[in-house]
Write a protein that holds these residues in place. Structure first.
Motif, PDB file in Angstrom:
ATOM      1  N   SER A   1       0.732  -1.291  -0.514  1.00  0.00           N
ATOM      2  CA  SER A   1      -0.196   0.054  -0.359  1.00  0.00           C
ATOM      3  C   SER A   1       0.797   1.078  -0.092  1.00  0.00           C
ATOM      4  O   SER A   1       0.255   2.167  -0.253  1.00  0.00           O
ATOM      5  N   ARG A   2       1.507   1.159   0.634  1.00  0.00           N
ATOM      6  CA  ARG A   2       2.862   2.512   0.566  1.00  0.00           C
ATOM      7  C   ARG A   2       4.240   2.602  -0.335  1.00  0.00           C
ATOM      8  O   ARG A   2       4.420   3.662  -0.351  1.00  0.00           O
ATOM      9  N   THR A   3       4.466   1.314  -1.263  1.00  0.00           N
ATOM     10  CA  THR A   3       5.717   1.631  -2.598  1.00  0.00           C
ATOM     11  C   THR A   3       4.762   1.126  -3.673  1.00  0.00           C
ATOM     12  O   THR A   3       3.858   0.286  -3.719  1.00  0.00           O
ATOM     13  N   ARG A   4       5.986   0.771  -4.384  1.00  0.00           N
ATOM     14  CA  ARG A   4       5.849   0.452  -5.650  1.00  0.00           C
ATOM     15  C   ARG A   4       6.001  -1.138  -5.740  1.00  0.00           C
ATOM     16  O   ARG A   4       7.130  -1.930  -6.814  1.00  0.00           O
ATOM     17  N   LEU A   5       6.881  -1.087  -4.762  1.00  0.00           N
ATOM     18  CA  LEU A   5       7.369  -2.823  -4.712  1.00  0.00           C
ATOM     19  C   LEU A   5       6.765  -3.665  -4.006  1.00  0.00           C
ATOM     20  O   LEU A   5       5.476  -4.055  -3.652  1.00  0.00           O
ATOM     21  N   GLY A   6       7.741  -5.142  -5.241  1.00  0.00           N
ATOM     22  CA  GLY A   6       6.746  -6.637  -4.363  1.00  0.00           C
ATOM     23  C   GLY A   6       6.721  -6.235  -3.052  1.00  0.00           C
ATOM     24  O   GLY A   6       8.110  -6.728  -2.989  1.00  0.00           O
ATOM     25  N   ALA A   7       5.516  -7.436  -3.142  1.00  0.00           N
ATOM     26  CA  ALA A   7       6.112  -8.221  -1.608  1.00  0.00           C
ATOM     27  C   ALA A   7       5.318  -9.676  -1.531  1.00  0.00           C
ATOM     28  O   ALA A   7       4.832 -10.453  -1.990  1.00  0.00           O
ATOM     29  N   TYR A   8       6.967 -10.648  -1.243  1.00  0.00           N
ATOM     30  CA  TYR A   8       6.896 -11.904  -0.442  1.00  0.00           C
ATOM     31  C   TYR A   8       7.104 -12.704   0.076  1.00  0.00           C
ATOM     32  O   TYR A   8       7.649 -12.260   1.409  1.00  0.00           O
ATOM     33  N   ARG A   9       5.870 -13.316   0.865  1.00  0.00           N
ATOM     34  CA  ARG A   9       6.065 -14.262   1.941  1.00  0.00           C
ATOM     35  C   ARG A   9       6.621 -15.282   2.042  1.00  0.00           C
ATOM     36  O   ARG A   9       5.847 -16.611   1.582  1.00  0.00           O
ATOM     37  N   TYR A  10       7.672 -15.463   3.046  1.00  0.00           N
ATOM     38  CA  TYR A  10       8.810 -16.905   3.528  1.00  0.00           C
ATOM     39  C   TYR A  10       8.272 -17.453   4.575  1.00  0.00           C
ATOM     40  O   TYR A  10       8.684 -16.664   5.160  1.00  0.00           O
ATOM     41  N   HIS A  11       7.111 -18.183   4.102  1.00  0.00           N
ATOM     42  CA  HIS A  11       6.578 -18.321   4.946  1.00  0.00           C
ATOM     43  C   HIS A  11       5.295 -19.599   5.067  1.00  0.00           C
ATOM     44  O   HIS A  11       4.821 -18.967   4.206  1.00  0.00           O
ATOM     45  N   GLY A  12       5.836 -20.349   5.595  1.00  0.00           N
ATOM     46  CA  GLY A  12       4.264 -21.416   5.286  1.00  0.00           C
ATOM     47  C   GLY A  12       4.974 -22.595   4.610  1.00  0.00           C
ATOM     48  O   GLY A  12       5.363 -22.112   3.404  1.00  0.00           O
ATOM     49  N   PRO A  13       3.588 -23.354   3.590  1.00  0.00           N
ATOM     50  CA  PRO A  13       3.938 -24.117   3.046  1.00  0.00           C
ATOM     51  C   PRO A  13       4.771 -23.965   1.683  1.00  0.00           C
ATOM     52  O   PRO A  13       4.765 -24.048   0.880  1.00  0.00           O
ATOM     53  N   GLU A  14       4.270 -22.493   1.651  1.00  0.00           N
ATOM     54  CA  GLU A  14       4.148 -21.950  -0.044  1.00  0.00           C
ATOM     55  C   GLU A  14       5.929 -20.778  -0.181  1.00  0.00           C
ATOM     56  O   GLU A  14       5.950 -20.297  -1.292  1.00  0.00           O
ATOM     57  N   ARG A  15       6.448 -21.344   1.018  1.00  0.00           N
ATOM     58  CA  ARG A  15       7.583 -19.928   0.946  1.00  0.00           C
ATOM     59  C   ARG A  15       8.605 -20.692  -0.309  1.00  0.00           C
ATOM     60  O   ARG A  15       8.924 -18.779  -0.372  1.00  0.00           O
TER      61      ARG A  15
END
Length: 716
Positions: A353-367
């Protein structure tokens, strides 16, 4: 195309572009001017009111008693405001006041006035929507709707105007053979070079999309103003954005406000100057940064490996994201954020919401899938402390460690993992509102991860060294600002200690816990018999009062059992309970549901979970079921409600029992809070004794149990 025709075409494009730029600059100036005018009416009214309440005798204090003010009072000058409104020529007409004294009086009054101006802030109260406040909101709304893009477009337009002015003035002789003939050879050559420069500058601006940005900014800034009802509704939902725009004007000196030193954490002058000179490219941010936030981002960029220890609610996350956006604009692609699981979702949301950067979550089974996308596309990979054990050593341009006080123990695995990542990363940013809780030595550990060379300047006995020496030594790696210094628009926090006596059943449960030496049972004893609990009775009363006013309430306790008891007592008004066992996504969903409730609602939170990483500003009543062992834990919880964007006064009620461990615990914790203030905040408190520096939770519990056993034995 002939040279004259070509030159006319280039000059025409340049004039159209300069005209568009001038239009944006004018529209921005008009929008800002409307804010300055509306703000000034309120600000100077507040200043005058404050000065009118200061008796003229206070001028003696400024001059250390050298001025006699009795003559002034006799002449009708009763307040400092009246002296400020007079000139030295007027004062010298008063019998008994000479020219030198008149000058001193005016100077002393002006000194007091400047101090009042620096401490005065405009607060907009939705409960009192007067005409001046409405006009200010209407003016601010235009800037809020236009967004940070309009400010950047105005800055760009101003620079472009300056760049085009000289060559446009010199290009005339190249636009026609008659004008060229009259001008002479020297001016014709100058005109030819001017046309070439214009073609280069205009072409670059057009290719970069400047005309479109100017058109968009102009349309946003010139749209019809919002109505009274609309702006007050918008302010209720977007107060932080309104105040952010106002704060930027304060930082620019267009309107009155707090002095710069506070927003810069009172860093040494040379270091502050170095930070101010650091360039910050915030084009990758989709929100406006406040001045102190931009300074924090510059601090991190200039020093490379630092800790921002701003108080809760000041936007440490957005400062870190501004750093990453700046680096991305410079060509860097991969960034890593490490945080507790409870705030993982918040980091994803904030980045999106505050940048134009992509965000990815390294957590859980799809990390691993997320990591693959991050490696391919770039952006921010958000990982938990625990997931660092399996995260490959991919190179990153910057490492951000949130809630960094979690890595204060050198022996802990997560501390070692963070240290390894920090050791191989050039830029490291630690974020924490609580860099030190019980031991100043823990603060040394955090600094050691960042700039270990500073440790040589820090003596081992930090309690003996004192807070002033400590903060001076860590300034190159540590920046802290407090809410009261920079968020001057925040309504006050009203803290009330609700003292009551234990009921008969409460006392029996408490005595049994004391006899067993069970510290945690002693802390919970006031809720052991719900039907007779004095604390629970007072809690019901507080919730009922909040319901009558339509206020939302958040109730904190260390114990899930206590929250269960509270939930049963309050019934359907409880929106839910946040506990340490709840997944981060579920916590955020519950907070969203609580915020969306129209009117009164109650949210129950285990203080270790609800006090960390959540935005609870929908609530303006906070209840603490029992005192906590760490004052910072309470401060964190309260700061989740008392944060940027809060527009209502926050009331904090701490439930305490006179005939229990609560009294001794509150007194002891006051000393721990003072220690934190001395070292982690800006403070002029006296140097702390070495023995006060090291008080563990376990030692505190043992001491309190022993004291209570002795007290109850003596009472038998």
């Amino acid at each position: 195309m002939g040279s004259g025709r070509r030159s006319r075409e280039v000059v025409g494009r340049a004039e159209r572009l300069r005209g568009a730029a001038a239009g944006v600059v004018a529209a921005w100036g008009a929008a800002v001017g409307a804010v300055v005018e509306a703000h000034g009416r309120i600000f100077w009214g507040l200043v005058r009111g404050e000065l009118e309440g200061i008796p003229v005798e206070r001028l003696k204090e400024v001059t250390e008693g050298r001025l006699q003010t009795g003559v002034l009072a006799g002449a009708g000058y009763r307040t400092v405001a009246q002296v400020c409104g007079a000139s030295a020529q007027e004062l010298v007409r008063i019998p008994g006041i000479g020219g030198s004294t008149a000058q001193q009086l005016v100077g002393a009054a002006r000194q007091i006035a400047e101090a009042v101006e620096q401490s005065t802030a405009v607060r907009i109260d939705p409960a009192r929507p007067d005409g001046d406040s409405t006009e200010l909101l209407i003016a601010l709304h235009r800037l809020v709707v236009a967004g940070p893009g309009a400010r950047r477009a105005a800055d760009e337009a101003r620079e472009l105007e300056a760049v085009l002015a000289a060559p446009l003035g010199a290009a005339g002789p190249a636009c026609g053979w008659v004008r060229g003939l009259v001008a002479g050879a020297g001016r014709r050559e100058e005109a030819r070079r001017a046309v070439e420069l214009l073609e280069e500058k205009v072409g670059a601006a057009e290719a970069d999309g400047a005309p479109l940005r100017f058109a968009q900014a102009g349309a946003d800034l010139l749209r019809p103003g919002a109505g009274e009802v609309e702006v007050w509704v918008e302010f209720e939902h977007r107060a932080a954005e309104f105040y952010a725009e106002l704060a930027l004007l304060v930082e620019e000196g267009r309107v009155g406000g707090v002095e710069r030193g506070a927003s810069e954490g009172h860093l040494p002058d040379a270091l502050a100057e170095l930070v101010r000179a650091e360039r910050l490219d915030d084009a990758g941010c989709t929100v406006s940064l406040r001045g102190y936030q931009a300074f924090g981002a510059r601090f991190a960029l200039a020093r490379k490996r630092v800790m921002i220890g701003d108080e809760m609610g000041l936007g440490k996350t957005v400062q870190a994201l501004a750093v990453l956006a700046h680096l991305a604009a410079a060509g860097e692609r991969h960034f890593l954020v490490v945080c507790p699981a409870s705030v993982l979702v918040n980091w994803q949301r904030e980045t999106a919401s505050r940048t134009r950067l992509g965000a990815y979550r390294y957590h859980g089974p799809e990390r691993e899938d997320a990591r693959g996308k991050w490696l391919a596309e770039g952006g921010v990979l958000v990982a938990t402390y625990e997931s660092l054990r399996t995260l490959p050593e991919d190179p990153v341009a910057a490492l951000v460690v949130d809630e960094a006080h979690f890595v204060k123990n050198p022996a802990a695995l997560r501390t070692r993992l963070v240290a390894e990542w920090a050791g191989r990363t050039e830029r490291v940013l630690f974020l924490t509102g609580t860099p030190m809780e019980n031991r100043v030595e823990e603060f040394r550990t955090l600094i050691g991860h960042l700039q270990p060379e500073l440790l040589a300047e820090l003596p081992t006995g930090l309690g003996v060294a004192g807070s002033v020496a400590f903060r001076r030594a860590v300034a190159p790696a540590y920046l802290r600002r407090n809410q009261q210094d920079v968020l001057t628009e925040l309504p006050d926090v009203v803290r009330v200690d609700e003292w009551d006596e234990l009921s008969g059943p409460d006392r029996a449960a408490y005595a049994a816990a004391v006899a067993e030496g069970n510290f945690m049972a002693m802390r919970r004893a006031a809720y052991a018999e719900p039907a007779h609990s004095a604390k629970l009775r007072r809690l019901r009363e507080l919730v009922a009062e909040a319901a009558e006013s339509g206020h939302k309430v958040v109730v904190f306790s260390y114990f899930r059992e206590v929250l269960g008891t509270v939930g049963e007592a309050l019934g359907d008004v409880v929106a839910g309970t946040i506990s340490g066992a709840m997944a981060a996504e579920a916590r955020q969903e519950l907070v969203d549901e609580f915020t969306a409730v129209d009117g009164h609602a109650v949210l129950l939170c285990q203080i270790q979970a609800g006090g960390l990483g959540l935005n609870l500003q929908a609530a303006n009543v906070v209840v603490l079921c029992e005192p906590q062992l760490k004052p910072t834990l309470e401060d964190q919880a309260v700061a989740r409600a008392q944060r940027m964007g809060q527009i209502r006064r926050v009331r904090v009620h701490r439930l305490l029992a006179t005939d229990s461990l609560d009294r001794g615990l509150v007194e002891r914790l006051r000393g721990k809070a003072e220690l934190f203030d001395s070292y982690a905040r800006r403070s002029d408190l006296a140097e702390s004794a070495p023995e006060a520096v090291d008080v563990s939770d376990r030692a505190l519990a043992v001491r309190i149990v022993e004291d209570e056993q002795l007290r109850l034995a003596a009472a038998e």
